[in-house]
Design an enzyme around this catalytic site. Sequence first.
Site, PDB file in Angstrom:
ATOM      1  N   SER A  60      37.645  53.540  36.113  1.00  0.00           N
ATOM      2  CA  SER A  60      38.757  52.959  35.352  1.00  0.00           C
ATOM      3  C   SER A  60      38.799  51.447  35.522  1.00  0.00           C
ATOM      4  O   SER A  60      39.561  50.766  34.843  1.00  0.00           O
ATOM      5  CB  SER A  60      40.082  53.560  35.836  1.00  0.00           C
ATOM      6  OG  SER A  60      40.217  53.362  37.228  1.00  0.00           O
ATOM      7  N   ARG A  85      41.291  58.732  41.301  1.00  0.00           N
ATOM      8  CA  ARG A  85      42.606  59.222  41.745  1.00  0.00           C
ATOM      9  C   ARG A  85      43.460  59.703  40.592  1.00  0.00           C
ATOM     10  O   ARG A  85      44.549  60.211  40.780  1.00  0.00           O
ATOM     11  CB  ARG A  85      43.355  58.137  42.521  1.00  0.00           C
ATOM     12  CG  ARG A  85      43.628  56.881  41.736  1.00  0.00           C
ATOM     13  CD  ARG A  85      44.546  55.975  42.535  1.00  0.00           C
ATOM     14  NE  ARG A  85      44.463  54.599  42.064  1.00  0.00           N
ATOM     15  CZ  ARG A  85      45.190  53.622  42.568  1.00  0.00           C
ATOM     16  NH1 ARG A  85      46.039  53.856  43.550  1.00  0.00           N
ATOM     17  NH2 ARG A  85      45.060  52.392  42.114  1.00  0.00           N
ATOM     18  N   GLY A 126      37.517  49.228  44.344  1.00  0.00           N
ATOM     19  CA  GLY A 126      37.953  48.021  45.018  1.00  0.00           C
ATOM     20  C   GLY A 126      39.380  47.684  44.677  1.00  0.00           C
ATOM     21  O   GLY A 126      39.896  48.048  43.635  1.00  0.00           O
ATOM     22  N   TYR A 176      37.803  39.351  53.332  1.00  0.00           N
ATOM     23  CA  TYR A 176      37.155  39.930  52.143  1.00  0.00           C
ATOM     24  C   TYR A 176      35.644  40.058  52.355  1.00  0.00           C
ATOM     25  O   TYR A 176      35.079  41.140  52.178  1.00  0.00           O
ATOM     26  CB  TYR A 176      37.467  39.062  50.908  1.00  0.00           C
ATOM     27  CG  TYR A 176      36.823  39.553  49.633  1.00  0.00           C
ATOM     28  CD1 TYR A 176      37.376  40.611  48.916  1.00  0.00           C
ATOM     29  CD2 TYR A 176      35.658  38.960  49.147  1.00  0.00           C
ATOM     30  CE1 TYR A 176      36.793  41.068  47.742  1.00  0.00           C
ATOM     31  CE2 TYR A 176      35.069  39.415  47.969  1.00  0.00           C
ATOM     32  CZ  TYR A 176      35.628  40.467  47.277  1.00  0.00           C
ATOM     33  OH  TYR A 176      35.044  40.912  46.126  1.00  0.00           O
ATOM     34  N   LYS A 180      33.337  43.486  53.031  1.00  0.00           N
ATOM     35  CA  LYS A 180      32.221  43.794  52.125  1.00  0.00           C
ATOM     36  C   LYS A 180      30.923  43.944  52.929  1.00  0.00           C
ATOM     37  O   LYS A 180      30.152  44.882  52.701  1.00  0.00           O
ATOM     38  CB  LYS A 180      32.059  42.693  51.069  1.00  0.00           C
ATOM     39  CG  LYS A 180      33.214  42.594  50.099  1.00  0.00           C
ATOM     40  CD  LYS A 180      33.291  43.812  49.199  1.00  0.00           C
ATOM     41  CE  LYS A 180      34.477  43.771  48.258  1.00  0.00           C
ATOM     42  NZ  LYS A 180      34.667  45.025  47.539  1.00  0.00           N
ATOM     43  N   ARG A 211      45.464  37.993  36.447  1.00  0.00           N
ATOM     44  CA  ARG A 211      45.064  37.459  37.746  1.00  0.00           C
ATOM     45  C   ARG A 211      44.785  35.984  37.520  1.00  0.00           C
ATOM     46  O   ARG A 211      43.686  35.615  37.104  1.00  0.00           O
ATOM     47  CB  ARG A 211      43.807  38.165  38.256  1.00  0.00           C
ATOM     48  CG  ARG A 211      44.043  39.612  38.694  1.00  0.00           C
ATOM     49  CD  ARG A 211      42.828  40.187  39.389  1.00  0.00           C
ATOM     50  NE  ARG A 211      42.970  41.605  39.637  1.00  0.00           N
ATOM     51  CZ  ARG A 211      41.993  42.378  40.091  1.00  0.00           C
ATOM     52  NH1 ARG A 211      40.798  41.873  40.332  1.00  0.00           N
ATOM     53  NH2 ARG A 211      42.189  43.670  40.304  1.00  0.00           N
TER      54      ARG A 211
HETATM   55  N1  LIG Z   1      36.438  40.384  40.341  1.00  0.00           N
HETATM   56  C1  LIG Z   1      35.453  39.669  40.824  1.00  0.00           C
HETATM   57  O1  LIG Z   1      35.238  38.495  40.455  1.00  0.00           O
HETATM   58  C2  LIG Z   1      34.506  40.281  41.835  1.00  0.00           C
HETATM   59  C3  LIG Z   1      33.426  39.534  42.300  1.00  0.00           C
HETATM   60  C4  LIG Z   1      32.531  40.132  43.175  1.00  0.00           C
HETATM   61  C5  LIG Z   1      32.730  41.454  43.584  1.00  0.00           C
HETATM   62  N2  LIG Z   1      33.818  42.153  43.144  1.00  0.00           N
HETATM   63  C6  LIG Z   1      33.988  43.531  43.599  1.00  0.00           C
HETATM   64  O2  LIG Z   1      33.607  44.409  42.570  1.00  0.00           O
HETATM   65  C7  LIG Z   1      34.322  45.642  42.695  1.00  0.00           C
HETATM   66  C8  LIG Z   1      34.878  46.076  41.353  1.00  0.00           C
HETATM   67  O3  LIG Z   1      35.658  45.051  40.819  1.00  0.00           O
HETATM   68  P1  LIG Z   1      36.444  45.255  39.454  1.00  0.00           P
HETATM   69  O4  LIG Z   1      37.058  43.950  39.103  1.00  0.00           O
HETATM   70  O5  LIG Z   1      35.580  45.951  38.480  1.00  0.00           O
HETATM   71  O6  LIG Z   1      37.591  46.283  39.955  1.00  0.00           O
HETATM   72  P2  LIG Z   1      38.964  46.719  39.279  1.00  0.00           P
HETATM   73  O7  LIG Z   1      38.970  46.435  37.828  1.00  0.00           O
HETATM   74  O8  LIG Z   1      40.075  46.156  40.094  1.00  0.00           O
HETATM   75  O9  LIG Z   1      38.879  48.321  39.472  1.00  0.00           O
HETATM   76  C9  LIG Z   1      38.997  48.874  40.727  1.00  0.00           C
HETATM   77  C10 LIG Z   1      38.763  50.368  40.705  1.00  0.00           C
HETATM   78  O10 LIG Z   1      39.078  50.896  42.006  1.00  0.00           O
HETATM   79  C11 LIG Z   1      40.101  51.875  41.883  1.00  0.00           C
HETATM   80  N3  LIG Z   1      41.073  51.788  42.961  1.00  0.00           N
HETATM   81  C12 LIG Z   1      41.757  50.690  43.363  1.00  0.00           C
HETATM   82  N4  LIG Z   1      42.625  50.995  44.336  1.00  0.00           N
HETATM   83  C13 LIG Z   1      42.506  52.327  44.544  1.00  0.00           C
HETATM   84  C14 LIG Z   1      43.162  53.255  45.429  1.00  0.00           C
HETATM   85  N5  LIG Z   1      44.100  52.871  46.287  1.00  0.00           N
HETATM   86  N6  LIG Z   1      42.782  54.542  45.383  1.00  0.00           N
HETATM   87  C15 LIG Z   1      41.835  54.958  44.504  1.00  0.00           C
HETATM   88  N7  LIG Z   1      41.192  54.140  43.656  1.00  0.00           N
HETATM   89  C16 LIG Z   1      41.529  52.831  43.672  1.00  0.00           C
HETATM   90  C17 LIG Z   1      40.784  51.609  40.560  1.00  0.00           C
HETATM   91  O11 LIG Z   1      41.384  52.812  40.099  1.00  0.00           O
HETATM   92  P3  LIG Z   1      42.789  52.791  39.305  1.00  0.00           P
HETATM   93  O12 LIG Z   1      42.437  52.416  37.888  1.00  0.00           O
HETATM   94  O13 LIG Z   1      43.294  54.175  39.429  1.00  0.00           O
HETATM   95  O14 LIG Z   1      43.653  51.762  39.955  1.00  0.00           O
HETATM   96  C18 LIG Z   1      39.628  51.126  39.696  1.00  0.00           C
HETATM   97  O15 LIG Z   1      38.908  52.209  39.175  1.00  0.00           O
HETATM   98  C19 LIG Z   1      35.367  45.418  43.774  1.00  0.00           C
HETATM   99  O16 LIG Z   1      34.929  46.004  44.970  1.00  0.00           O
HETATM  100  C20 LIG Z   1      35.409  43.914  43.919  1.00  0.00           C
HETATM  101  O17 LIG Z   1      35.752  43.543  45.233  1.00  0.00           O
HETATM  102  C21 LIG Z   1      34.695  41.597  42.276  1.00  0.00           C
END
Ligand SMILES: NC(=O)c1ccc[n+]([C@@H]2O[C@H](COP(=O)([O-])OP(=O)(O)OC[C@H]3O[C@@H](n4cnc5c(N)ncnc54)[C@H](OP(=O)(O)O)[C@@H]3O)[C@@H](O)[C@H]2O)c1
Length: 274
Positions: A60, A85, A126, A176, A180, A211
Amino acid sequence: MPGSRALGAAAIAVVGALLLLRPEDAGPGAGLSMAETQALPKLREDFRMQNKSVFILGASGETGKVLLKELLEQNLFSRVTLIGRRKLTFEEEAYKNVNQEVVDFEKLDDYASAFQGHDVGFCCLGTTRAKAGAEGFVRVDRDYVLKSAELAKTGGCKHFNLLSSRGADRASKFLYLQVKGETEARVEELKFDRYSVFRPGVLLCDRQESRPGEWLARKFFSSLPNSWASGLSVPVVTVVRAMLNNMVRPGSTEMEVLENKAIQALGKADISLK
Ligand SMILES: NC(=O)c1ccc[n+]([C@@H]2O[C@H](COP(=O)([O-])OP(=O)(O)OC[C@H]3O[C@@H](n4cnc5c(N)ncnc54)[C@H](OP(=O)(O)O)[C@@H]3O)[C@@H](O)[C@H]2O)c1
Ligand SMILES: *[C@@H]1O[C@H](CO)[C@@H](O)[C@H](O)[C@H]1NC(C)=O
Protein backbone atom coordinates in the site's frame (compact mmCIF):
# COMPACT_ATOMS: atom_id res chain seq x y z
CA MET A 1 2.68 32.98 9.32
CA PRO A 2 1.00 29.58 8.97
CA GLY A 3 3.23 26.97 7.42
CA SER A 4 6.43 28.86 8.05
CA ARG A 5 7.37 26.51 10.88
CA ALA A 6 6.77 23.51 8.65
CA LEU A 7 8.88 25.14 5.98
CA GLY A 8 11.63 25.82 8.50
CA ALA A 9 11.55 22.20 9.61
CA ALA A 10 11.62 21.12 5.99
CA ALA A 11 14.62 23.29 5.26
CA ILE A 12 16.42 21.76 8.23
CA ALA A 13 15.53 18.29 6.96
CA VAL A 14 17.00 19.05 3.55
CA VAL A 15 20.17 20.56 4.97
CA GLY A 16 20.44 17.58 7.32
CA ALA A 17 20.05 15.19 4.42
CA LEU A 18 22.74 17.01 2.48
CA LEU A 19 25.15 16.82 5.39
CA LEU A 20 24.75 13.06 5.37
CA LEU A 21 25.69 12.84 1.73
CA ARG A 22 28.98 11.18 1.11
CA PRO A 23 30.47 9.94 -2.12
CA GLU A 24 29.23 6.46 -2.82
CA ASP A 25 30.68 3.35 -4.41
CA ALA A 26 28.90 2.50 -7.58
CA GLY A 27 28.70 -1.17 -6.59
CA PRO A 28 27.40 -4.03 -8.71
CA GLY A 29 24.91 -3.16 -11.39
CA ALA A 30 26.37 0.25 -12.11
CA GLY A 31 26.86 0.83 -15.79
CA LEU A 32 25.17 -2.11 -17.49
CA SER A 33 26.90 -3.22 -20.67
CA MET A 34 24.98 -3.24 -23.93
CA ALA A 35 25.02 -7.05 -23.91
CA GLU A 36 23.59 -7.19 -20.40
CA THR A 37 20.91 -4.69 -21.35
CA GLN A 38 19.95 -6.64 -24.44
CA ALA A 39 19.74 -9.84 -22.41
CA LEU A 40 16.98 -8.49 -20.16
CA PRO A 41 13.92 -9.40 -22.27
CA LYS A 42 15.13 -12.98 -22.57
CA LEU A 43 15.92 -13.14 -18.85
CA ARG A 44 12.41 -11.91 -18.11
CA GLU A 45 10.92 -14.54 -20.37
CA ASP A 46 12.99 -17.31 -18.72
CA PHE A 47 11.87 -16.06 -15.32
CA ARG A 48 8.19 -16.09 -16.31
CA MET A 49 8.47 -19.71 -17.46
CA GLN A 50 9.35 -20.79 -13.92
CA ASN A 51 5.87 -19.98 -12.57
CA LYS A 52 7.20 -18.46 -9.39
CA SER A 53 5.31 -17.12 -6.41
CA VAL A 54 5.99 -13.74 -4.80
CA PHE A 55 4.91 -11.83 -1.71
CA ILE A 56 5.07 -8.10 -1.12
CA LEU A 57 5.13 -6.41 2.26
CA GLY A 58 4.12 -2.76 2.13
CA ALA A 59 2.16 -2.93 -1.12
CA SER A 60 0.00 0.00 0.00
CA GLY A 61 3.04 2.27 0.23
CA GLU A 62 4.50 4.54 -2.41
CA THR A 63 7.14 2.05 -3.49
CA GLY A 64 5.17 -1.13 -2.86
CA LYS A 65 2.22 -0.08 -4.97
CA VAL A 66 4.42 0.79 -7.94
CA LEU A 67 6.25 -2.51 -7.48
CA LEU A 68 2.97 -4.41 -7.55
CA LYS A 69 1.81 -2.56 -10.66
CA GLU A 70 5.08 -3.11 -12.48
CA LEU A 71 5.42 -6.81 -11.68
CA LEU A 72 1.85 -7.41 -12.81
CA GLU A 73 2.52 -5.48 -16.03
CA GLN A 74 5.65 -7.49 -16.67
CA ASN A 75 3.67 -10.62 -15.81
CA LEU A 76 6.63 -12.12 -13.98
CA PHE A 77 4.85 -14.36 -11.46
CA SER A 78 2.22 -17.06 -11.42
CA ARG A 79 1.09 -16.15 -7.93
CA VAL A 80 1.20 -12.75 -6.24
CA THR A 81 0.40 -12.30 -2.54
CA LEU A 82 0.26 -9.08 -0.57
CA ILE A 83 0.92 -9.32 3.14
CA GLY A 84 -0.31 -6.32 5.08
CA ARG A 85 -2.23 -5.03 8.04
CA ARG A 86 -5.31 -4.19 5.98
CA LYS A 87 -7.04 -5.41 2.88
CA LEU A 88 -6.56 -3.24 -0.19
CA THR A 89 -9.13 -2.69 -2.91
CA PHE A 90 -8.24 -2.58 -6.57
CA GLU A 91 -10.50 -1.71 -9.47
CA GLU A 92 -8.37 -2.80 -12.40
CA GLU A 93 -8.73 -6.18 -14.07
CA ALA A 94 -4.98 -6.81 -13.84
CA TYR A 95 -5.28 -7.13 -10.04
CA LYS A 96 -8.07 -9.69 -9.93
CA ASN A 97 -5.83 -12.66 -9.12
CA VAL A 98 -3.79 -10.90 -6.47
CA ASN A 99 -4.04 -12.73 -3.13
CA GLN A 100 -4.11 -10.87 0.14
CA GLU A 101 -3.12 -11.98 3.59
CA VAL A 102 -4.16 -9.64 6.36
CA VAL A 103 -1.92 -10.08 9.38
CA ASP A 104 -1.34 -8.61 12.82
CA PHE A 105 2.30 -7.60 12.80
CA GLU A 106 2.38 -7.71 16.60
CA LYS A 107 1.55 -11.44 16.47
CA LEU A 108 3.23 -12.47 13.25
CA ASP A 109 3.98 -15.99 14.47
CA ASP A 110 0.24 -16.67 14.33
CA TYR A 111 0.36 -15.87 10.61
CA ALA A 112 3.30 -18.04 9.57
CA SER A 113 1.15 -19.66 6.89
CA ALA A 114 0.89 -16.32 5.05
CA PHE A 115 4.62 -16.53 4.46
CA GLN A 116 4.63 -20.10 3.23
CA GLY A 117 5.50 -21.17 -0.27
CA HIS A 118 6.77 -17.98 -1.90
CA ASP A 119 9.92 -18.15 -4.00
CA VAL A 120 10.60 -14.42 -3.87
CA GLY A 121 9.81 -11.76 -1.28
CA PHE A 122 9.91 -7.98 -1.40
CA CYS A 123 9.88 -5.85 1.71
CA CYS A 124 8.87 -2.22 1.21
CA LEU A 125 7.64 -1.70 4.78
CA GLY A 126 8.48 1.39 6.67
CA THR A 127 7.28 4.24 8.79
CA THR A 128 8.79 7.47 10.05
CA ARG A 129 9.60 8.87 13.45
CA ALA A 130 7.18 11.70 12.77
CA LYS A 131 4.36 9.21 12.25
CA ALA A 132 5.16 6.54 14.81
CA GLY A 133 7.68 8.00 17.27
CA ALA A 134 11.17 6.61 17.72
CA GLU A 135 9.94 3.38 19.32
CA GLY A 136 7.26 2.84 16.71
CA PHE A 137 9.74 3.43 13.93
CA VAL A 138 12.12 0.77 15.29
CA ARG A 139 9.21 -1.60 15.80
CA VAL A 140 8.18 -1.39 12.13
CA ASP A 141 11.43 -0.78 10.26
CA ARG A 142 13.43 -3.33 12.25
CA ASP A 143 11.24 -5.75 14.21
CA TYR A 144 8.42 -6.27 11.71
CA VAL A 145 10.91 -6.59 8.87
CA LEU A 146 13.08 -9.10 10.74
CA LYS A 147 10.18 -11.24 11.87
CA SER A 148 8.73 -11.25 8.36
CA ALA A 149 12.08 -12.24 6.89
CA GLU A 150 12.40 -15.07 9.41
CA LEU A 151 8.96 -16.43 8.58
CA ALA A 152 9.64 -16.08 4.87
CA LYS A 153 12.87 -18.02 5.20
CA THR A 154 11.12 -20.77 7.15
CA GLY A 155 8.35 -20.72 4.57
CA GLY A 156 10.80 -21.51 1.78
CA CYS A 157 11.59 -18.09 0.31
CA LYS A 158 14.75 -18.26 -1.81
CA HIS A 159 15.27 -14.62 -2.73
CA PHE A 160 14.59 -11.82 -0.26
CA ASN A 161 14.63 -8.20 -1.44
CA LEU A 162 14.89 -5.44 1.12
CA LEU A 163 14.19 -1.78 0.45
CA SER A 164 16.63 -0.02 2.75
CA SER A 165 18.12 3.45 2.43
CA ARG A 166 21.15 5.35 1.25
CA GLY A 167 23.59 5.67 4.12
CA ALA A 168 22.29 2.61 6.02
CA ASP A 169 24.96 1.79 8.57
CA ARG A 170 24.56 -0.11 11.81
CA ALA A 171 27.29 2.04 13.38
CA SER A 172 25.59 5.33 12.47
CA LYS A 173 24.76 7.85 15.19
CA PHE A 174 21.49 8.62 13.41
CA LEU A 175 18.64 6.37 14.52
CA TYR A 176 17.21 6.08 11.00
CA LEU A 177 20.46 4.97 9.34
CA GLN A 178 21.42 2.79 12.30
CA VAL A 179 18.11 0.91 12.22
CA LYS A 180 18.35 0.47 8.44
CA GLY A 181 21.92 -0.85 8.74
CA GLU A 182 21.13 -3.17 11.63
CA THR A 183 18.09 -4.57 9.84
CA GLU A 184 20.10 -5.22 6.66
CA ALA A 185 22.75 -7.08 8.66
CA ARG A 186 20.33 -9.16 10.71
CA VAL A 187 18.42 -10.26 7.63
CA GLU A 188 21.75 -11.30 6.12
CA GLU A 189 22.26 -13.66 9.06
CA LEU A 190 19.18 -15.60 7.95
CA LYS A 191 21.17 -16.79 4.91
CA PHE A 192 18.66 -16.63 2.14
CA ASP A 193 19.91 -18.30 -1.06
CA ARG A 194 19.83 -14.81 -2.50
CA TYR A 195 19.54 -11.52 -0.66
CA SER A 196 19.34 -8.13 -2.38
CA VAL A 197 19.43 -4.81 -0.56
CA PHE A 198 18.43 -1.55 -2.23
CA ARG A 199 19.73 1.72 -0.89
CA PRO A 200 18.01 4.53 -2.77
CA GLY A 201 18.48 8.18 -1.98
CA VAL A 202 15.46 10.42 -1.67
CA LEU A 203 12.51 8.72 -3.35
CA LEU A 204 10.81 10.89 -5.93
CA CYS A 205 7.09 10.22 -6.10
CA ASP A 206 3.80 12.08 -5.87
CA ARG A 207 2.73 11.29 -2.36
CA GLN A 208 -0.86 11.99 -1.31
CA GLU A 209 -0.09 12.68 2.31
CA SER A 210 1.81 15.84 3.06
CA ARG A 211 5.43 15.49 4.03
CA PRO A 212 6.82 19.02 3.73
CA GLY A 213 10.43 17.85 4.07
CA GLU A 214 10.07 15.49 1.15
CA TRP A 215 8.17 18.05 -0.89
CA LEU A 216 10.95 20.56 -0.45
CA ALA A 217 13.56 17.93 -1.20
CA ARG A 218 11.77 17.08 -4.45
CA LYS A 219 11.67 20.74 -5.49
CA PHE A 220 15.30 20.99 -4.56
CA PHE A 221 16.42 17.92 -6.51
CA SER A 222 14.46 18.88 -9.59
CA SER A 223 16.34 22.19 -9.60
CA LEU A 224 19.75 20.51 -9.56
CA PRO A 225 21.74 19.55 -12.64
CA ASN A 226 20.66 16.06 -13.70
CA SER A 227 23.96 14.33 -13.03
CA TRP A 228 24.07 15.66 -9.49
CA ALA A 229 20.45 14.92 -8.61
CA SER A 230 20.76 11.37 -9.92
CA GLY A 231 23.37 10.60 -7.28
CA LEU A 232 21.14 11.72 -4.43
CA SER A 233 17.60 10.89 -5.43
CA VAL A 234 15.73 8.45 -7.62
CA PRO A 235 12.19 8.09 -8.98
CA VAL A 236 10.24 5.30 -7.31
CA VAL A 237 9.54 3.64 -10.65
CA THR A 238 13.29 3.40 -11.28
CA VAL A 239 13.81 1.69 -7.93
CA VAL A 240 11.10 -0.79 -8.76
CA ARG A 241 12.47 -1.57 -12.22
CA ALA A 242 15.92 -2.00 -10.75
CA MET A 243 14.50 -4.51 -8.26
CA LEU A 244 12.84 -6.51 -11.01
CA ASN A 245 15.73 -6.29 -13.48
CA ASN A 246 18.05 -7.43 -10.73
CA MET A 247 15.75 -10.29 -9.83
CA VAL A 248 15.62 -11.78 -13.34
CA ARG A 249 19.37 -11.71 -13.84
CA PRO A 250 21.71 -14.28 -12.32
CA GLY A 251 22.40 -13.53 -8.68
CA SER A 252 25.21 -13.85 -6.21
CA THR A 253 25.29 -15.97 -3.07
CA GLU A 254 26.72 -12.96 -1.25
CA MET A 255 24.46 -10.15 -0.06
CA GLU A 256 23.91 -7.85 -3.06
CA VAL A 257 23.88 -4.17 -2.17
CA LEU A 258 22.62 -1.74 -4.79
CA GLU A 259 23.45 1.86 -4.02
CA ASN A 260 21.60 4.77 -5.59
CA LYS A 261 23.79 4.92 -8.71
CA ALA A 262 23.48 1.21 -9.37
CA ILE A 263 19.72 1.52 -8.94
CA GLN A 264 19.69 4.34 -11.50
CA ALA A 265 21.70 2.30 -13.99
CA LEU A 266 19.76 -0.93 -13.58
CA GLY A 267 16.35 0.70 -13.32
CA LYS A 268 16.78 2.65 -16.52
CA ALA A 269 18.67 -0.08 -18.35
CA ASP A 270 16.29 -1.14 -21.06
CA ILE A 271 13.59 1.49 -21.12
CA SER A 272 14.51 2.19 -24.74
CA LEU A 273 14.14 -1.50 -25.60
CA LYS A 274 10.69 -1.93 -24.06
N1 LIG B 1 10.88 8.27 1.24
C1 LIG B 1 12.16 8.28 0.96
O1 LIG B 1 12.72 9.26 0.42
C2 LIG B 1 13.01 7.06 1.26
C3 LIG B 1 14.36 7.06 0.91
C4 LIG B 1 15.11 5.92 1.13
C5 LIG B 1 14.51 4.79 1.71
N2 LIG B 1 13.20 4.83 2.09
C6 LIG B 1 12.61 3.64 2.70
O2 LIG B 1 11.82 2.97 1.75
C7 LIG B 1 10.78 2.24 2.40
C8 LIG B 1 9.45 2.47 1.72
O3 LIG B 1 9.19 3.84 1.65
P1 LIG B 1 7.82 4.38 1.06
O4 LIG B 1 7.92 5.86 1.01
O5 LIG B 1 7.47 3.62 -0.16
O6 LIG B 1 6.82 3.94 2.25
P2 LIG B 1 5.33 4.39 2.58
O7 LIG B 1 4.67 4.99 1.40
O8 LIG B 1 5.37 5.20 3.83
O9 LIG B 1 4.65 2.95 2.85
C9 LIG B 1 4.98 2.23 3.98
C10 LIG B 1 4.33 0.87 3.98
O10 LIG B 1 4.57 0.25 5.26
C11 LIG B 1 3.33 -0.06 5.88
N3 LIG B 1 3.35 0.21 7.30
C12 LIG B 1 3.71 1.37 7.92
N4 LIG B 1 3.53 1.28 9.24
C13 LIG B 1 3.02 0.05 9.48
C14 LIG B 1 2.60 -0.64 10.67
N5 LIG B 1 2.68 -0.08 11.87
N6 LIG B 1 2.14 -1.89 10.54
C15 LIG B 1 2.05 -2.48 9.32
N7 LIG B 1 2.42 -1.89 8.18
C16 LIG B 1 2.90 -0.62 8.25
C17 LIG B 1 2.30 0.82 5.21
O11 LIG B 1 1.02 0.20 5.33
P3 LIG B 1 -0.31 1.09 5.53
O12 LIG B 1 -0.68 1.59 4.16
O13 LIG B 1 -1.30 0.13 6.08
O14 LIG B 1 0.03 2.21 6.46
C18 LIG B 1 2.82 0.89 3.78
O15 LIG B 1 2.42 -0.24 3.05
C19 LIG B 1 10.83 2.66 3.86
O16 LIG B 1 11.47 1.66 4.61
C20 LIG B 1 11.67 3.92 3.84
O17 LIG B 1 12.38 4.07 5.05
C21 LIG B 1 12.44 5.93 1.87
C1 LIG C 1 4.33 -23.22 -15.90
O1 LIG C 1 2.96 -23.14 -16.22
C2 LIG C 1 2.69 -23.45 -17.59
C3 LIG C 1 1.23 -23.15 -17.86
O2 LIG C 1 0.42 -23.47 -16.77
C4 LIG C 1 3.08 -24.92 -17.85
O3 LIG C 1 2.84 -25.23 -19.19
C5 LIG C 1 4.56 -25.10 -17.54
O4 LIG C 1 4.95 -26.43 -17.68
C6 LIG C 1 4.90 -24.61 -16.15
N1 LIG C 1 6.34 -24.61 -15.96
C7 LIG C 1 6.93 -25.09 -14.87
C8 LIG C 1 8.42 -24.97 -14.83
O5 LIG C 1 6.31 -25.57 -13.94
